[in-house]
Design an enzyme around this catalytic site. Sequence first.
Site, short mmCIF file in Angstrom:
data_model
loop_
_atom_site.label_atom_id
_atom_site.label_comp_id
_atom_site.label_asym_id
_atom_site.label_seq_id
_atom_site.Cartn_x
_atom_site.Cartn_y
_atom_site.Cartn_z
N LYS A 172 -18.48 -21.05 -20.86
CA LYS A 172 -17.33 -21.61 -20.13
C LYS A 172 -17.79 -22.73 -19.19
O LYS A 172 -17.13 -23.76 -19.08
CB LYS A 172 -16.63 -20.53 -19.33
CG LYS A 172 -15.58 -21.11 -18.43
CD LYS A 172 -14.67 -20.10 -17.86
CE LYS A 172 -13.85 -20.76 -16.79
NZ LYS A 172 -14.63 -20.90 -15.56
N ASP A 173 -18.92 -22.51 -18.52
CA ASP A 173 -19.48 -23.56 -17.65
C ASP A 173 -20.40 -24.43 -18.50
O ASP A 173 -21.63 -24.43 -18.34
CB ASP A 173 -20.24 -22.93 -16.48
CG ASP A 173 -19.29 -22.18 -15.56
OD1 ASP A 173 -18.31 -22.78 -15.11
OD2 ASP A 173 -19.53 -20.99 -15.32
N GLN B 239 -22.85 -26.95 -16.89
CA GLN B 239 -23.94 -26.24 -16.21
C GLN B 239 -24.97 -25.75 -17.23
O GLN B 239 -26.18 -25.91 -17.05
CB GLN B 239 -23.34 -25.06 -15.43
CG GLN B 239 -24.36 -24.05 -14.98
CD GLN B 239 -23.77 -23.02 -14.03
OE1 GLN B 239 -23.53 -23.33 -12.88
NE2 GLN B 239 -23.53 -21.80 -14.49
N HIS C 240 -16.23 -10.51 -13.28
CA HIS C 240 -15.12 -10.27 -14.21
C HIS C 240 -15.71 -10.03 -15.59
O HIS C 240 -16.95 -10.02 -15.75
CB HIS C 240 -14.12 -11.43 -14.19
CG HIS C 240 -14.76 -12.77 -14.39
ND1 HIS C 240 -15.32 -13.15 -15.60
CD2 HIS C 240 -14.97 -13.80 -13.55
CE1 HIS C 240 -15.81 -14.36 -15.49
NE2 HIS C 240 -15.63 -14.79 -14.24
N GLY D 167 -16.15 -11.86 -18.05
CA GLY D 167 -17.10 -12.88 -18.49
C GLY D 167 -18.52 -12.52 -18.06
O GLY D 167 -19.46 -12.59 -18.85
N HIS D 168 -18.65 -12.09 -16.80
CA HIS D 168 -19.98 -11.66 -16.32
C HIS D 168 -20.44 -10.41 -17.06
O HIS D 168 -21.62 -10.27 -17.37
CB HIS D 168 -19.94 -11.34 -14.82
CG HIS D 168 -19.58 -12.49 -13.94
ND1 HIS D 168 -18.39 -12.59 -13.28
CD2 HIS D 168 -20.28 -13.62 -13.63
CE1 HIS D 168 -18.36 -13.70 -12.58
NE2 HIS D 168 -19.48 -14.36 -12.77
N VAL E 227 -15.24 -15.50 -22.35
CA VAL E 227 -14.35 -14.34 -22.50
C VAL E 227 -12.97 -14.75 -21.99
O VAL E 227 -12.86 -15.41 -20.94
CB VAL E 227 -14.89 -13.12 -21.71
CG1 VAL E 227 -13.96 -11.93 -21.85
CG2 VAL E 227 -16.29 -12.76 -22.20
N SER F 144 -13.48 -16.37 -11.77
CA SER F 144 -13.26 -15.79 -10.43
C SER F 144 -12.17 -16.55 -9.70
O SER F 144 -11.50 -16.02 -8.82
CB SER F 144 -14.56 -15.85 -9.61
OG SER F 144 -15.60 -15.26 -10.33
N LYS G 136 -11.53 -16.32 -18.52
CA LYS G 136 -11.75 -15.51 -17.31
C LYS G 136 -12.52 -16.34 -16.29
O LYS G 136 -13.48 -17.03 -16.66
CB LYS G 136 -12.58 -14.28 -17.64
CG LYS G 136 -11.98 -13.38 -18.68
CD LYS G 136 -11.38 -12.15 -18.07
CE LYS G 136 -10.85 -11.24 -19.18
NZ LYS G 136 -10.06 -10.14 -18.67
O1 PAF Z 1 -22.24 -20.08 -12.68
C1 PAF Z 1 -22.46 -19.63 -11.53
O2 PAF Z 1 -21.90 -18.61 -11.11
C2 PAF Z 1 -23.44 -20.35 -10.61
O3 PAF Z 1 -23.35 -21.73 -10.77
C3 PAF Z 1 -24.88 -19.88 -10.78
C4 PAF Z 1 -25.43 -20.15 -12.17
C5 PAF Z 1 -24.97 -18.39 -10.48
C6 PAF Z 1 -25.78 -20.60 -9.77
O4 PAF Z 1 -25.38 -20.38 -8.47
#
Ligand code: PAF
Length: 281
Positions: free
Chosen positions: A147-148, A151, A32, A34-35, A174, A184, A182
Amino acid sequence: MQTVETINELKQIIALNKDKTIGFVPTMGYLHEGHLALLNKARSENELVVASIFVNPAQFGPNEDLDRYPRDIKRDTQLATNAGVDIIFIPTPEQMYPFDSGISITVGDLSTKLCGESRPGHFDGVLKVITKLFHLVQPTKAYFGQKDAQQLAIIETFVNAYNFPVEIVRVQTVRESDGLAKSSRNVFLNEKERSEAIHLYKALQLATIRWEETKDLTAAITIGKDHIESNTSGKIDYFEALSYPSLQQVTDDTKEVLFATAVFFEKARLIDNILIVKKDV
Ligand code: PAF
Protein backbone atom coordinates in the site's frame (compact mmCIF):
# COMPACT_ATOMS: atom_id res chain seq x y z
CA MET A 1 5.67 -11.83 24.08
CA GLN A 2 8.27 -9.51 25.55
CA THR A 3 7.88 -5.72 25.48
CA VAL A 4 11.15 -3.84 25.15
CA GLU A 5 11.51 -0.09 25.60
CA THR A 6 15.23 0.53 25.54
CA ILE A 7 17.90 0.07 22.90
CA ASN A 8 20.23 -1.65 25.39
CA GLU A 9 17.66 -4.29 26.24
CA LEU A 10 16.87 -4.86 22.57
CA LYS A 11 20.57 -5.28 21.74
CA GLN A 12 20.94 -7.90 24.47
CA ILE A 13 17.94 -9.89 23.21
CA ILE A 14 19.12 -9.76 19.59
CA ALA A 15 22.61 -10.93 20.66
CA LEU A 16 21.05 -13.90 22.49
CA ASN A 17 19.13 -14.83 19.31
CA LYS A 18 21.93 -14.28 16.80
CA ASP A 19 21.64 -17.81 15.36
CA LYS A 20 17.92 -17.50 14.60
CA THR A 21 16.20 -16.14 11.50
CA ILE A 22 14.60 -12.85 12.49
CA GLY A 23 11.50 -11.46 10.78
CA PHE A 24 10.96 -7.76 11.44
CA VAL A 25 7.81 -5.67 11.04
CA PRO A 26 8.36 -1.95 11.69
CA THR A 27 5.13 -0.04 12.37
CA MET A 28 3.85 3.22 13.79
CA GLY A 29 1.21 1.33 15.75
CA TYR A 30 -2.59 1.52 15.72
CA LEU A 31 -2.40 -1.91 14.15
CA HIS A 32 -4.98 -3.03 11.61
CA GLU A 33 -5.37 -6.08 9.40
CA GLY A 34 -2.75 -4.73 7.00
CA HIS A 35 -0.17 -4.93 9.81
CA LEU A 36 -1.49 -8.33 10.87
CA ALA A 37 -0.85 -9.64 7.34
CA LEU A 38 2.79 -8.50 7.72
CA LEU A 39 3.07 -10.10 11.17
CA ASN A 40 1.50 -13.36 10.00
CA LYS A 41 3.86 -13.62 7.06
CA ALA A 42 6.83 -12.84 9.30
CA ARG A 43 5.63 -15.47 11.77
CA SER A 44 5.34 -18.13 9.06
CA GLU A 45 8.84 -17.49 7.68
CA ASN A 46 11.09 -16.89 10.71
CA GLU A 47 12.16 -18.35 14.04
CA LEU A 48 11.93 -15.01 15.87
CA VAL A 49 9.48 -12.21 15.08
CA VAL A 50 10.24 -8.65 16.16
CA ALA A 51 7.78 -5.78 15.66
CA SER A 52 8.37 -2.14 16.48
CA ILE A 53 5.88 0.58 17.32
CA PHE A 54 7.30 4.06 16.97
CA VAL A 55 5.50 7.13 15.66
CA ASN A 56 8.61 8.51 14.03
CA PRO A 57 8.77 12.33 14.37
CA ALA A 58 11.46 12.49 11.67
CA GLN A 59 8.99 11.55 8.94
CA PHE A 60 6.31 14.14 9.78
CA GLY A 61 6.38 17.65 8.35
CA PRO A 62 5.62 20.70 10.54
CA ASN A 63 1.96 20.85 9.42
CA GLU A 64 1.33 17.12 9.44
CA ASP A 65 -0.55 14.91 11.88
CA LEU A 66 2.24 13.79 14.30
CA ASP A 67 0.37 14.91 17.44
CA ARG A 68 -2.96 13.46 16.43
CA TYR A 69 -1.59 10.28 14.81
CA PRO A 70 -3.80 7.56 16.36
CA ARG A 71 -2.19 5.59 19.20
CA ASP A 72 -3.41 2.60 21.25
CA ILE A 73 -0.46 0.70 22.70
CA LYS A 74 -2.60 -1.55 24.91
CA ARG A 75 -4.67 -2.81 21.98
CA ASP A 76 -1.58 -3.06 19.74
CA THR A 77 0.23 -5.18 22.35
CA GLN A 78 -2.72 -7.55 22.53
CA LEU A 79 -2.96 -7.83 18.73
CA ALA A 80 0.78 -8.44 18.43
CA THR A 81 0.60 -11.14 21.13
CA ASN A 82 -2.25 -12.84 19.27
CA ALA A 83 -0.24 -12.69 16.03
CA GLY A 84 2.62 -14.59 17.68
CA VAL A 85 5.11 -11.73 17.89
CA ASP A 86 8.06 -12.59 20.17
CA ILE A 87 9.47 -9.13 20.83
CA ILE A 88 7.73 -5.78 20.56
CA PHE A 89 10.05 -2.78 20.63
CA ILE A 90 8.34 0.43 21.77
CA PRO A 91 11.01 3.13 22.16
CA THR A 92 10.52 6.78 23.07
CA PRO A 93 11.75 9.53 20.69
CA GLU A 94 14.55 10.17 23.25
CA GLN A 95 15.68 6.54 22.96
CA MET A 96 15.71 6.66 19.18
CA TYR A 97 17.12 10.15 18.75
CA PRO A 98 19.15 10.97 21.89
CA PHE A 99 21.28 13.58 20.11
CA ASP A 100 21.43 15.32 16.75
CA SER A 101 24.36 13.87 14.80
CA GLY A 102 23.96 16.56 12.13
CA ILE A 103 24.25 13.76 9.57
CA SER A 104 21.21 13.02 7.43
CA ILE A 105 20.09 10.60 4.74
CA THR A 106 18.69 12.27 1.62
CA VAL A 107 16.61 10.18 -0.76
CA GLY A 108 16.90 12.36 -3.88
CA ASP A 109 15.00 11.68 -7.12
CA LEU A 110 12.81 8.81 -5.84
CA SER A 111 11.32 11.17 -3.29
CA THR A 112 10.47 13.99 -5.68
CA LYS A 113 7.34 12.34 -7.07
CA LEU A 114 4.03 10.93 -5.83
CA CYS A 115 3.77 11.41 -2.04
CA GLY A 116 7.24 12.93 -1.84
CA GLU A 117 6.10 16.00 -3.75
CA SER A 118 3.63 17.10 -1.08
CA ARG A 119 5.63 15.62 1.86
CA PRO A 120 9.15 17.05 1.51
CA GLY A 121 11.62 15.28 3.80
CA HIS A 122 9.16 12.49 4.63
CA PHE A 123 11.14 9.67 3.02
CA ASP A 124 14.44 10.98 4.43
CA GLY A 125 12.81 10.55 7.86
CA VAL A 126 11.58 7.05 6.98
CA LEU A 127 15.11 5.97 5.97
CA LYS A 128 16.54 7.57 9.10
CA VAL A 129 14.41 5.39 11.38
CA ILE A 130 14.62 2.29 9.17
CA THR A 131 18.43 2.46 9.15
CA LYS A 132 18.50 2.61 12.94
CA LEU A 133 15.92 -0.14 13.34
CA PHE A 134 17.67 -2.45 10.85
CA HIS A 135 20.98 -1.98 12.68
CA LEU A 136 19.36 -2.71 16.03
CA VAL A 137 17.14 -5.66 15.05
CA GLN A 138 19.49 -7.16 12.40
CA PRO A 139 16.57 -8.86 10.65
CA THR A 140 16.89 -11.69 8.12
CA LYS A 141 13.72 -10.43 6.43
CA ALA A 142 11.73 -7.21 6.86
CA TYR A 143 8.10 -6.93 5.81
CA PHE A 144 6.44 -3.90 4.18
CA GLY A 145 2.99 -3.34 2.74
CA GLN A 146 2.54 -2.68 -0.95
CA LYS A 147 0.00 0.00 0.00
CA ASP A 148 2.88 2.36 0.80
CA ALA A 149 4.31 1.67 -2.64
CA GLN A 150 6.71 4.60 -2.79
CA GLN A 151 8.07 3.84 0.69
CA LEU A 152 8.60 0.22 -0.35
CA ALA A 153 10.32 1.23 -3.61
CA ILE A 154 12.66 3.57 -1.71
CA ILE A 155 13.48 0.99 0.97
CA GLU A 156 14.13 -1.74 -1.64
CA THR A 157 16.42 0.58 -3.60
CA PHE A 158 18.23 1.81 -0.46
CA VAL A 159 18.83 -1.70 0.86
CA ASN A 160 20.16 -2.86 -2.54
CA ALA A 161 22.31 0.22 -3.08
CA TYR A 162 23.86 0.17 0.40
CA ASN A 163 24.11 -3.63 0.83
CA PHE A 164 22.00 -3.96 3.94
CA PRO A 165 22.04 -7.69 4.79
CA VAL A 166 18.25 -8.00 4.84
CA GLU A 167 15.64 -9.31 2.43
CA ILE A 168 12.73 -6.94 1.87
CA VAL A 169 9.44 -8.80 1.55
CA ARG A 170 6.53 -7.13 -0.24
CA VAL A 171 3.10 -7.88 1.23
CA GLN A 172 -0.11 -7.20 -0.68
CA THR A 173 -2.52 -4.46 0.43
CA VAL A 174 -5.30 -5.64 2.72
CA ARG A 175 -8.71 -4.13 1.93
CA GLU A 176 -12.08 -3.67 3.60
CA SER A 177 -14.85 -5.76 2.00
CA ASP A 178 -15.85 -2.74 -0.14
CA GLY A 179 -12.31 -2.28 -1.47
CA LEU A 180 -10.99 0.56 0.72
CA ALA A 181 -7.35 -0.09 1.61
CA LYS A 182 -6.87 -0.58 5.36
CA SER A 183 -5.10 2.38 6.92
CA SER A 184 -4.65 3.80 10.42
CA ARG A 185 -5.81 7.14 8.98
CA ASN A 186 -9.23 5.81 7.88
CA VAL A 187 -10.51 6.69 11.40
CA PHE A 188 -10.27 10.37 10.42
CA LEU A 189 -12.90 10.02 7.65
CA ASN A 190 -16.43 11.20 8.39
CA GLU A 191 -19.34 8.99 7.34
CA LYS A 192 -19.77 10.62 3.93
CA GLU A 193 -16.05 10.54 3.17
CA ARG A 194 -15.85 6.89 4.27
CA SER A 195 -18.48 5.96 1.70
CA GLU A 196 -16.71 8.03 -0.97
CA ALA A 197 -13.27 6.62 -0.18
CA ILE A 198 -13.99 3.33 -1.97
CA HIS A 199 -13.74 5.28 -5.23
CA LEU A 200 -9.95 5.55 -4.97
CA TYR A 201 -9.61 1.82 -5.61
CA LYS A 202 -12.46 1.87 -8.18
CA ALA A 203 -10.69 4.66 -10.07
CA LEU A 204 -7.42 2.73 -10.04
CA GLN A 205 -9.21 -0.37 -11.31
CA LEU A 206 -10.85 1.61 -14.14
CA ALA A 207 -7.53 3.17 -15.09
CA THR A 208 -5.64 -0.14 -15.15
CA ILE A 209 -8.39 -1.85 -17.17
CA ARG A 210 -8.30 0.99 -19.72
CA TRP A 211 -4.51 0.84 -19.89
CA GLU A 212 -4.43 -2.94 -20.32
CA GLU A 213 -7.01 -2.68 -23.12
CA THR A 214 -5.54 0.26 -25.01
CA LYS A 215 -2.01 0.92 -23.65
CA ASP A 216 -3.08 4.60 -23.67
CA LEU A 217 -1.67 5.89 -20.36
CA THR A 218 -3.05 9.43 -20.72
CA ALA A 219 -6.58 8.15 -21.29
CA ALA A 220 -6.23 5.70 -18.40
CA ILE A 221 -5.15 8.43 -16.00
CA THR A 222 -7.91 10.78 -17.18
CA ILE A 223 -10.53 8.09 -16.53
CA GLY A 224 -9.16 7.50 -13.03
CA LYS A 225 -9.07 11.19 -12.14
CA ASP A 226 -12.55 11.82 -13.55
CA HIS A 227 -13.92 8.95 -11.48
CA ILE A 228 -12.52 10.37 -8.24
CA GLU A 229 -13.64 13.91 -9.06
CA SER A 230 -17.20 12.79 -9.89
CA ASN A 231 -17.62 10.45 -6.94
CA THR A 232 -15.85 12.08 -4.01
CA SER A 233 -15.58 15.43 -2.25
CA GLY A 234 -11.83 14.86 -1.90
CA LYS A 235 -9.11 16.81 -3.69
CA ILE A 236 -6.73 14.78 -5.82
CA ASP A 237 -3.09 15.22 -4.79
CA TYR A 238 -1.89 12.98 -7.61
CA PHE A 239 -3.07 10.20 -9.92
CA GLU A 240 -0.13 8.80 -11.82
CA ALA A 241 1.37 5.77 -13.52
CA LEU A 242 5.12 5.14 -13.18
CA SER A 243 7.59 2.30 -13.60
CA TYR A 244 8.20 0.33 -10.41
CA PRO A 245 10.33 0.45 -8.30
CA SER A 246 12.36 3.06 -10.25
CA LEU A 247 9.40 5.53 -10.41
CA GLN A 248 10.28 6.72 -13.91
CA GLN A 249 8.16 7.25 -17.00
CA VAL A 250 6.55 4.05 -18.29
CA THR A 251 8.14 2.72 -21.49
CA ASP A 252 7.60 -0.43 -23.58
CA ASP A 253 10.34 -2.11 -21.51
CA THR A 254 8.77 -1.34 -18.13
CA LYS A 255 8.14 -4.62 -16.34
CA GLU A 256 6.13 -3.36 -13.35
CA VAL A 257 3.74 -0.43 -13.72
CA LEU A 258 2.46 1.35 -10.62
CA PHE A 259 -0.87 3.19 -10.81
CA ALA A 260 -1.03 5.30 -7.67
CA THR A 261 -3.26 8.00 -6.23
CA ALA A 262 -3.48 10.23 -3.17
CA VAL A 263 -6.59 12.19 -2.23
CA PHE A 264 -7.05 14.82 0.46
CA PHE A 265 -10.21 14.57 2.52
CA GLU A 266 -11.00 17.03 5.30
CA LYS A 267 -8.91 15.37 8.03
CA ALA A 268 -7.10 12.60 6.16
CA ARG A 269 -5.01 12.15 3.08
CA LEU A 270 -5.58 8.67 1.67
CA ILE A 271 -3.31 6.77 -0.70
CA ASP A 272 -3.84 3.64 -2.76
CA ASN A 273 -2.30 1.90 -5.75
CA ILE A 274 -2.39 -1.06 -8.10
CA LEU A 275 0.84 -2.66 -9.32
CA ILE A 276 0.65 -4.37 -12.72
CA VAL A 277 3.38 -6.85 -13.56
CA LYS A 278 3.69 -7.16 -17.35
CA LYS A 279 4.09 -10.78 -18.40
CA ASP A 280 5.51 -10.08 -21.86
CA VAL A 281 8.57 -7.99 -20.81
O1 PAF B 1 4.93 2.55 7.15
C1 PAF B 1 5.11 2.96 8.33
O2 PAF B 1 4.31 2.72 9.23
C2 PAF B 1 6.36 3.78 8.64
O3 PAF B 1 6.68 4.64 7.59
C3 PAF B 1 7.56 2.93 9.04
C4 PAF B 1 8.02 2.02 7.92
C5 PAF B 1 7.21 2.09 10.26
C6 PAF B 1 8.74 3.83 9.41
O4 PAF B 1 8.42 4.68 10.46
